[in-house]
Write an enzyme that holds these catalytic residues in place. Structure first.
Site, PDB file in Angstrom:
ATOM      1  N   ALA A  57      48.273  35.219  35.112  1.00 39.18           N
ATOM      2  CA  ALA A  57      47.778  35.811  33.866  1.00 39.18           C
ATOM      3  C   ALA A  57      46.571  36.720  34.063  1.00 39.18           C
ATOM      4  CB  ALA A  57      47.419  34.701  32.881  1.00 39.18           C
ATOM      5  N   TYR A  58      45.935  36.682  35.219  1.00 40.16           N
ATOM      6  CA  TYR A  58      44.726  37.479  35.416  1.00 40.16           C
ATOM      7  C   TYR A  58      45.070  38.960  35.466  1.00 40.16           C
ATOM      8  CZ  TYR A  58      42.339  33.103  36.695  1.00 40.16           C
ATOM      9  OH  TYR A  58      41.813  31.838  36.692  1.00 40.16           O
TER      10      TYR A  58
END
Length: 345
Positions: A57-58
């Site tokens: 998700a980064y």
């Protein structure tokens, strides 16, 4: 260089873990471009550290892509960790710890990282909608297939750690090797029950936000709005309510008072607040590795200084005292002063 094993596993990791959350662009803002990220990775490895952490998700997956390219041909010389749980699309099965989502998430992470295996694959948080038995059986399948070496969890409570350990034993599948919890002089709640649960069930702790979002560096002052390009400034300007709430939970009078004491200790030792805060947390019982998230090479070197700093016992005791809170007392259901409490004391 000290390379402790992670939990009860045989996996050796460095005391410093380079977190790549800042690698790439999020919300149109570049935290750390690919060129600088490459220099940070090179400098980290040159200093003797080998542990890296990211998540799918980064920065919308860019973090994994950039980290994978930066590591390049050195892949087999490092320990590479990533995480899954957070949304990867609009569909109901595009998030969580179900077999459906994790199977797709792992393949996507392997592709972005440019590798055929992940050393430590972690559940980014607990999934209330999926039985932990399904999650653990799925992760065990990844291990048996050779796509994952070890599994871990992040942001689990003590009861969730225990439930996971019992489920793994009951099913006869791979158990969690690590937990990634928030821990710093400002946030010490994990000492009461979470770290003891990790010790009891063989999980090594790789702690995140050791500088409390930069508060412990002395960068923020009372009555002065955080700079727009600072970590707190970006969080407070975020459209995400969770980000703003996290900033509010760190930037308050108690935290600033702790930061003041950190600054005084640093001045007495002739070092920086950053080094003192890192030195304190890396020596805490139960901590295996400390996740750091520099955006520049200069920040990296400043943070790594904390892993070489020998914090005097008197200084550590002062920091313990100023940061101690009622949250450090485990909940046992007994009122203060009861017979059981007096016996235990």
């Amino acid at each position: 260089m000290d390379y402790p094993t992670l939990g009860r596993s045989g996996l050796k990791v460095s005391r410093a873990c380079l977190g790549a959350m800042n690698f790439g662009t999020s919300g149109g803002v570049a935290s750390c471009d690919e060129s600088e990220a490459g220099r940070i990775v090179d400098a980290f490895l040159e200093a003797g550290h080998t542990f890296f952490d990211t998540a799918d998700a980064y920065t919308g997956g860019r973090s994994e892509e950039i980290l994978g390219r930066a590591i390049g041909r050195r892949r087999d010389s490092v320990v590479l960790a990533t995480k899954a749980f957070l949304p990867q699309g609009p569909g109901p099965n595009d998030r969580g710890l179900s077999r459906a989502h994790l199977t797709r998430a792992l393949e996507a992470s392997l592709r972005r990282l440019g590798t055929d295996y992940i050393d430590l694959y972690q559940c980014h948080q607990w999934d209330h909608g999926t039985p932990i038995e399904e999650t653990l059986a799925t992760l065990d399948g990844f291990v048996r297939a050779g796509k994952v070496r070890y599994i871990g969890c992040s942001n689990f409570t003590a009861s969730q750690i225990v439930e996971s350990a019992w489920a793994a034993e009951r099913l006869g599948v791979t158990a969690f090797t690590s937990l990634q919890p928030q821990y710093s002089l400002v946030v010490r709640d994990v000492e009461a029950e979470i770290l003891p649960a990790c010790e009891r069930h063989g999980l090594g702790a790789m702690v995140w936000s050791p500088l409390a979002g930069g508060v412990l560096t002395g960068r923020y002052a009372r009555g002065v709005a955080p700079a727009a390009d600072s970590r707190m400034g970006r969080l407070m300007a975020s459209p995400a309510p969770m980000a703003r709430a996290w900033a509010d939970g760190l930037l308050h009078e108690r935290a600033l008072g702790i930061a003041d004491e950190v600054g005084r200790v640093a001045a007495e030792l002739g070092t920086t607040s950053t080094a003192v805060a890192i030195a304190w947390v890396r020596r805490r019982p139960g901590v295996t590795s400390v996740v750091i998230g520099p955006r520049t090479v200069e920040q990296l070197h400043g943070t790594l200084a904390g892993f070489a700093l020998d914090l005097p016992a008197e200084a550590a005791e002062r920091l313990d005292e100023v940061s101690r809170s009622a949250a450090l007392t485990p909940v046992n259901g007994m009122p203060p002063g009861s017979i059981r409490e007096r016996v235990r004391s």
